[in-house]
Write an enzyme that holds these catalytic residues in place. Structure first.
Site, PDB file in Angstrom:
ATOM      1  N   CYS A 197      40.753  56.964  27.371  1.00  0.00           N
ATOM      2  CA  CYS A 197      40.187  57.638  26.197  1.00  0.00           C
ATOM      3  C   CYS A 197      39.551  58.984  26.508  1.00  0.00           C
ATOM      4  O   CYS A 197      39.152  59.702  25.585  1.00  0.00           O
ATOM      5  CB  CYS A 197      39.152  56.736  25.534  1.00  0.00           C
ATOM      6  N   HIS A 329      31.608  59.833  21.146  1.00  0.00           N
ATOM      7  CA  HIS A 329      32.770  58.998  21.426  1.00  0.00           C
ATOM      8  C   HIS A 329      32.877  57.939  20.330  1.00  0.00           C
ATOM      9  O   HIS A 329      33.958  57.693  19.812  1.00  0.00           O
ATOM     10  CB  HIS A 329      32.652  58.362  22.810  1.00  0.00           C
ATOM     11  N   GLU A 340      26.162  54.658  24.208  1.00  0.00           N
ATOM     12  CA  GLU A 340      26.197  56.108  23.999  1.00  0.00           C
ATOM     13  C   GLU A 340      24.885  56.609  23.411  1.00  0.00           C
ATOM     14  O   GLU A 340      24.372  57.656  23.829  1.00  0.00           O
ATOM     15  CB  GLU A 340      27.361  56.485  23.085  1.00  0.00           C
ATOM     16  N   LYS A 361      35.962  59.360  14.492  1.00  0.00           N
ATOM     17  CA  LYS A 361      36.913  58.253  14.616  1.00  0.00           C
ATOM     18  C   LYS A 361      36.884  57.366  13.383  1.00  0.00           C
ATOM     19  O   LYS A 361      37.858  56.660  13.095  1.00  0.00           O
ATOM     20  CB  LYS A 361      36.618  57.405  15.862  1.00  0.00           C
ATOM     21  N   HIS A 366      40.931  56.063  16.491  1.00  0.00           N
ATOM     22  CA  HIS A 366      40.807  56.335  17.927  1.00  0.00           C
ATOM     23  C   HIS A 366      42.183  56.684  18.474  1.00  0.00           C
ATOM     24  O   HIS A 366      43.050  55.822  18.610  1.00  0.00           O
ATOM     25  CB  HIS A 366      40.250  55.097  18.628  1.00  0.00           C
ATOM     26  N   PHE A 425      37.618  53.704  29.263  1.00  0.00           N
ATOM     27  CA  PHE A 425      37.810  52.526  30.097  1.00  0.00           C
ATOM     28  C   PHE A 425      38.036  52.986  31.534  1.00  0.00           C
ATOM     29  O   PHE A 425      38.678  54.010  31.780  1.00  0.00           O
ATOM     30  CB  PHE A 425      39.021  51.718  29.631  1.00  0.00           C
TER      31      PHE A 425
END
Length: 437
Positions: A197, A329, A340, A361, A366, A425
């Protein structure tokens, strides 16, 4: 369209002015305090579930429009997750000839369209020496996933014993970067970044460093993803992080992420070069930092994210109180959102209470490896237009996400500097800093 013709046409064509500004004053310094080059954005292009260009995407941001719908592709009824930010009205034959469609996976098609828009807006022509001093760095996590999906079906489900000879060139992760390089004659540094990502942010950060250091004069950069096919969604289902109804970042009742597809491409250019040719400048790229959690393959770390945020501020020479907006994010998963928010709160201290942070998003989904590229547009909009894109779908306050998440409606506010966060990830973090110019 032939590559040579489209490249020449794009170089001549500068009618895209949705982010256009007058050339900056000649008195401004062309270098940073350390003597390195300043880097500016002179072109932008995108296609995503909200729109097929920058203008329509920014309009959707301003309206708080949701691009998440019911998925429509083969065997979708076999999936437990049947929503996504899909580009339903995509017709490749409107943009490419039959031979090109055979060679371009959907993620490459999205990239080429976005690059065409960005180059057209920049007004650049890469013929001659400029092509030797220009390159392309793009991010993608899955590459040609639709091609993988189609050919696995052909071999294992339909029993075919042969595949098309161009399957490998079509599915490889660097296909989009290579085709953009060929389209515009970019003979400088060109490659693809795959960091889940954070792919787009890593790609754009590296492109920024290339131009800043003088290794390139111009870089086309951004990212693309096209995972919305049966295999692409089925794989994500296995993680049990997907929502079946909506993406609600930072809301206490959030229940997971929603996949999207599309691309975003930008022209990063040496400030002095852009100024000397009277280019329209959208924003300045002023900082970039990356970090690794070195902790867990899927669970994020607040400390790792915070180090990337503070690193970007330091690289940009910004104090926390100079930043007005962060594009988060903000995936809509319980783990990401609270982590976050903790990272931002620690990095910004008491200024965190006056900081606006939103997740787009919630609107475009995403885009995995392409997500940071589309999200950078929200930062540019905040700087250029003074409009902050909202976090839509917000319903219930979460005490672990007690920041100003710009809930549900866009907001007018003057912003001088903005950050774009990406936390992937594998514990790979990348943060980009932009400044109004």
């Amino acid at each position: 369209m032939s590559p040579k013709k489209s490249g020449r046409k794009a170089a001549r064509d500068s009618e895209s002015d949705d982010l256009a500004v007058p050339a900056v004053a000649s008195a401004a310094k062309a270098t940073r305090p350390d003597g390195s080059r300043r880097v500016v954005i002179t072109g932008a292009g995108t296609i995503n579930a909200l729109g097929h260009d920058v203008t329509s995407t920014l309009e959707a941001f301003r309206e708080g429009r949701c691009g998440i719908t019911q998925l429509n592709f083969r065997d979708v009824d076999r999936l437990s997750i049947q929503i996504g930010a899909q580009i339903h009205d995509w017709k490749p034959e409107d943009h490419f000839n039959r031979q090109q469609i055979l060679l371009y996976d959907k993620f490459t098609q999205f990239t080429l369209l976005s690059a065409k828009q960005a180059v057209a807006q920049s007004g650049l022509n890469f013929a001659g020496k400029l092509g030797l001093r220009s390159g392309v760095i793009l991010g993608t996590a899955g590459g040609g996933l639709n091609t993988w999906d189609d050919n696995y079906r052909a071999v294992y489900e339909e029993g075919k014993n042969r595949v098309h000879p161009f399957v490998v060139p079509k599915l490889m992760n660097n296909a989009a970067a290579s085709h953009v390089s060929m389209e515009y004659g970019l003979r400088g540094p060109s490659f693809t970044v795959a960091t889940a990502c954070a792919s787009s942010n890593h790609a754009m950060g590296l492109a920024f460093q290339m131009v800043r250091s003088g290794a390139a004069q111009v870089m086309l950069t951004g990212g693309s993803e096209a995972m919305l096919c049966f295999g692409g969604v089925k794989a994500w289902e296995g993680l049990r992080v997907m929502s079946k109804d909506a993406c609600r970042p930072f809301s206490a009742n959030r229940n997971g992420m929603v996949q999207g597809e599309g691309a975003g491409v930008f022209v990063f250019e040496d400030y002095d070069s852009a100024r000397s040719r009277g280019a329209e400048i959208l924003a300045e790229v002023v900082g970039f930092a990356m970090s690794s959690d070195a902790q867990d393959i899927v669970m994020p770390s607040a400390q790792g994210a915070e180090r990337a945020i503070t690193g970007a501020l330091h690289d940009a020479g910004l104090n926390p109180d100079q930043v007005g907006y962060i594009n988060a994010h903000g995936t809509g998963t319980a783990a990401n959102d609270k982590t976050e928010c903790a990272a931002v709160a620690h990095a910004f201290g008491h200024h965190a209470d006056r900081l606006m942070i939103s997740s787009t998003k919630s609107m475009h989904g995403h885009l995995i490896g392409g997500t940071g590229a589309v999200e950078l547009l929200a930062c540019v909009m905040a700087l250029r237009e003074g409009v902050i894109a909202p976090t839509i779908g917000y319903q219930e306050p979460d005490p672990e996400c007690a920041l100003d998440v710009v809930p549900n409606e866009a907001r007018e506010a003057q912003v001088d500097a903005a950050l774009s966060n990406a936390f992937a990830f594998g514990g790979l973090n990348a943060v980009i800093a932009l400044r109004r110019i």
